[in-house]
Write a protein that holds these residues in place. Structure first.
Motif, PDB file in Angstrom:
ATOM      1  N   ASN A  51       0.807  -1.223   0.000  1.00  0.00           N
ATOM      2  CA  ASN A  51       0.000   0.000   0.000  1.00  0.00           C
ATOM      3  C   ASN A  51       0.838   1.270   0.000  1.00  0.00           C
ATOM      4  O   ASN A  51       0.351   2.340  -0.348  1.00  0.00           O
ATOM      5  N   LEU A  52       2.081   1.180   0.403  1.00  0.00           N
ATOM      6  CA  LEU A  52       2.965   2.340   0.401  1.00  0.00           C
ATOM      7  C   LEU A  52       3.865   2.256  -0.827  1.00  0.00           C
ATOM      8  O   LEU A  52       4.644   1.322  -0.974  1.00  0.00           O
ATOM      9  N   VAL A  53       3.719   3.229  -1.691  1.00  0.00           N
ATOM     10  CA  VAL A  53       4.531   3.235  -2.907  1.00  0.00           C
ATOM     11  C   VAL A  53       5.489   4.407  -2.882  1.00  0.00           C
ATOM     12  O   VAL A  53       5.145   5.487  -2.392  1.00  0.00           O
ATOM     13  N   LYS A  54       6.667   4.176  -3.383  1.00  0.00           N
ATOM     14  CA  LYS A  54       7.682   5.222  -3.413  1.00  0.00           C
ATOM     15  C   LYS A  54       7.896   5.665  -4.852  1.00  0.00           C
ATOM     16  O   LYS A  54       7.803   4.863  -5.789  1.00  0.00           O
ATOM     17  N   GLY A  55       8.159   6.966  -4.993  1.00  0.00           N
ATOM     18  CA  GLY A  55       8.321   7.502  -6.328  1.00  0.00           C
ATOM     19  C   GLY A  55       9.527   8.404  -6.451  1.00  0.00           C
ATOM     20  O   GLY A  55      10.470   8.322  -5.674  1.00  0.00           O
ATOM     21  N   SER A  56       9.435   9.292  -7.411  1.00  0.00           N
ATOM     22  CA  SER A  56      10.541  10.197  -7.711  1.00  0.00           C
ATOM     23  C   SER A  56      10.685  11.280  -6.639  1.00  0.00           C
ATOM     24  O   SER A  56       9.718  11.616  -5.956  1.00  0.00           O
ATOM     25  N   TYR A  57      11.894  11.821  -6.537  1.00  0.00           N
ATOM     26  CA  TYR A  57      12.209  12.988  -5.704  1.00  0.00           C
ATOM     27  C   TYR A  57      11.875  12.784  -4.223  1.00  0.00           C
ATOM     28  O   TYR A  57      11.614  13.744  -3.502  1.00  0.00           O
ATOM     29  N   GLY A  58      11.873  11.539  -3.759  1.00  0.00           N
ATOM     30  CA  GLY A  58      11.635  11.258  -2.355  1.00  0.00           C
ATOM     31  C   GLY A  58      10.172  11.222  -1.941  1.00  0.00           C
ATOM     32  O   GLY A  58       9.862  11.116  -0.754  1.00  0.00           O
ATOM     33  N   PHE A  59       9.272  11.349  -2.908  1.00  0.00           N
ATOM     34  CA  PHE A  59       7.844  11.280  -2.599  1.00  0.00           C
ATOM     35  C   PHE A  59       7.369   9.840  -2.418  1.00  0.00           C
ATOM     36  O   PHE A  59       7.920   8.924  -3.004  1.00  0.00           O
ATOM     37  N   GLU A  60       6.333   9.699  -1.629  1.00  0.00           N
ATOM     38  CA  GLU A  60       5.671   8.411  -1.449  1.00  0.00           C
ATOM     39  C   GLU A  60       4.178   8.658  -1.287  1.00  0.00           C
ATOM     40  O   GLU A  60       3.752   9.786  -1.036  1.00  0.00           O
ATOM     41  N   ALA A  61       3.405   7.617  -1.473  1.00  0.00           N
ATOM     42  CA  ALA A  61       1.955   7.740  -1.321  1.00  0.00           C
ATOM     43  C   ALA A  61       1.420   6.455  -0.719  1.00  0.00           C
ATOM     44  O   ALA A  61       1.932   5.365  -0.977  1.00  0.00           O
ATOM     45  N   GLU A  62       0.375   6.613   0.074  1.00  0.00           N
ATOM     46  CA  GLU A  62      -0.216   5.461   0.739  1.00  0.00           C
ATOM     47  C   GLU A  62      -1.624   5.220   0.234  1.00  0.00           C
ATOM     48  O   GLU A  62      -2.492   6.099   0.322  1.00  0.00           O
ATOM     49  N   PHE A  63      -1.837   4.031  -0.285  1.00  0.00           N
ATOM     50  CA  PHE A  63      -3.158   3.620  -0.757  1.00  0.00           C
ATOM     51  C   PHE A  63      -3.942   3.087   0.427  1.00  0.00           C
ATOM     52  O   PHE A  63      -3.482   2.187   1.142  1.00  0.00           O
ATOM     53  N   ASN A  64      -5.132   3.639   0.646  1.00  0.00           N
ATOM     54  CA  ASN A  64      -6.008   3.188   1.720  1.00  0.00           C
ATOM     55  C   ASN A  64      -7.363   2.848   1.103  1.00  0.00           C
ATOM     56  O   ASN A  64      -8.155   3.745   0.792  1.00  0.00           O
ATOM     57  N   LYS A  65      -7.606   1.561   0.962  1.00  0.00           N
ATOM     58  CA  LYS A  65      -8.816   1.139   0.253  1.00  0.00           C
ATOM     59  C   LYS A  65     -10.074   1.481   1.031  1.00  0.00           C
ATOM     60  O   LYS A  65     -11.078   1.904   0.448  1.00  0.00           O
ATOM     61  N   SER A  66     -10.038   1.321   2.335  1.00  0.00           N
ATOM     62  CA  SER A  66     -11.244   1.559   3.134  1.00  0.00           C
ATOM     63  C   SER A  66     -11.636   3.041   3.129  1.00  0.00           C
ATOM     64  O   SER A  66     -12.810   3.375   3.186  1.00  0.00           O
ATOM     65  N   GLN A  67     -10.640   3.904   3.061  1.00  0.00           N
ATOM     66  CA  GLN A  67     -10.916   5.332   3.024  1.00  0.00           C
ATOM     67  C   GLN A  67     -10.892   5.882   1.602  1.00  0.00           C
ATOM     68  O   GLN A  67     -11.074   7.092   1.418  1.00  0.00           O
ATOM     69  N   THR A  68     -10.677   5.048   0.636  1.00  0.00           N
ATOM     70  CA  THR A  68     -10.557   5.427  -0.788  1.00  0.00           C
ATOM     71  C   THR A  68      -9.672   6.660  -0.926  1.00  0.00           C
ATOM     72  O   THR A  68     -10.043   7.667  -1.559  1.00  0.00           O
TER      73      THR A  68
END
Lengths: 116, 116
Positions: A55-72
């Motif tokens: 659920n935690l994905v890492k990307g460019s320039y040190g950014f990351e994002a968290e996918f939360n299915k229950s909270q969409t």
């Protein structure tokens, strides 16, 4: 219908502080989720994506994002903001169930301003 | 490898005139998309080509807009006659075939259209 909401028009943070840019989505089925960034006078640049898996994905320039299915939700985060992160950020979604090549649906964008 | 290129970068025309925007996708990308962003709003999908065929044109606002992709290479988007509400930034994006496509779109820098 698919949609993406970015509830904040602008996010202001001080350099060195953590930042969060919020995104919620509405889609039938499992989503592909994306973050893009647009620097002044430039095109959109891909930052990161969630397709499946962790659920935690890492990307460019040190950014990351968290996918939360229950909270969409698919909030964009960075532990320590830089002045150079100041830009316009777009969240986007595409439903897995769609056929090949289906377009992304974008939010209205959030302006991130990082002060020194 | 060259990215997605768009021309012109900025066009200022009067209401009732005609404008043609051009997009050259990344070589080998079969999928080509047109999007539009009106100031402060979300990036809205206009249409999607797969090679020279229109896969989805559900986002085209009205019949004043005509998109073509002859030969499956570059694409043009013509607005005739232009209206004030057509002002905005028109983005073109491309992506490869579904088999190698995990959803990321590659964007051009956009063509800013101002209708006076």
């Amino acid at each position: 219908a698919q949609s993406v909401a970015q509830p904040e028009d602008q996010v202001n943070v001080a350099e060195g502080n953590p930042l969060t840019v919020k995104c919620t989505y509405s889609v039938s089925g499992n989503p592909y989720l994306f973050w893009y960034v647009q620097y002044p006078n430039r095109g959109l640049q891909f930052l990161l994506k969630y397709i499946t898996g962790d659920n935690l994905v890492k990307g460019s320039y040190g950014f990351e994002a968290e996918f939360n299915k229950s909270q969409t939700s698919f909030h964009l985060k960075k532990p320590s903001a830089l002045v150079s992160d100041s830009a316009l950020y777009f969240c986007a979604v595409r439903a897995l169930a769609h056929q090949a090549g289906t377009a992304l649906i974008f939010g209205k964008g959030t302006t991130l301003s990082v002060s020194s | 490898e060259a990215g997605v290129t768009q021309f012109p970068s900025h066009s200022v025309i009067e209401k009732g005139q005609t404008v043609t925007l051009r997009c050259d996708p990344i070589s080998g990308h079969d999928n080509l998309y047109w999007y539009r962003r009106v100031m402060g709003k979300e990036i809205k999908f206009l249409l999607h080509f797969v090679k020279e065929s229109k896969q989805d044109e559900s986002g085209m606002p009205n019949n004043r807009f005509l998109a073509e992709r002859t030969g499956g290479t570059y694409s043009t988007l013509k607005v005739q006659p232009a209206e004030l509400e057509d002002s905005g930034v028109y983005f073109c994006a491309s992506s490869p075939d579904w088999g190698t496509n995990t959803g990321e779109l590659f964007f051009g820098e956009g063509s800013r259209l101002t209708v006076l």
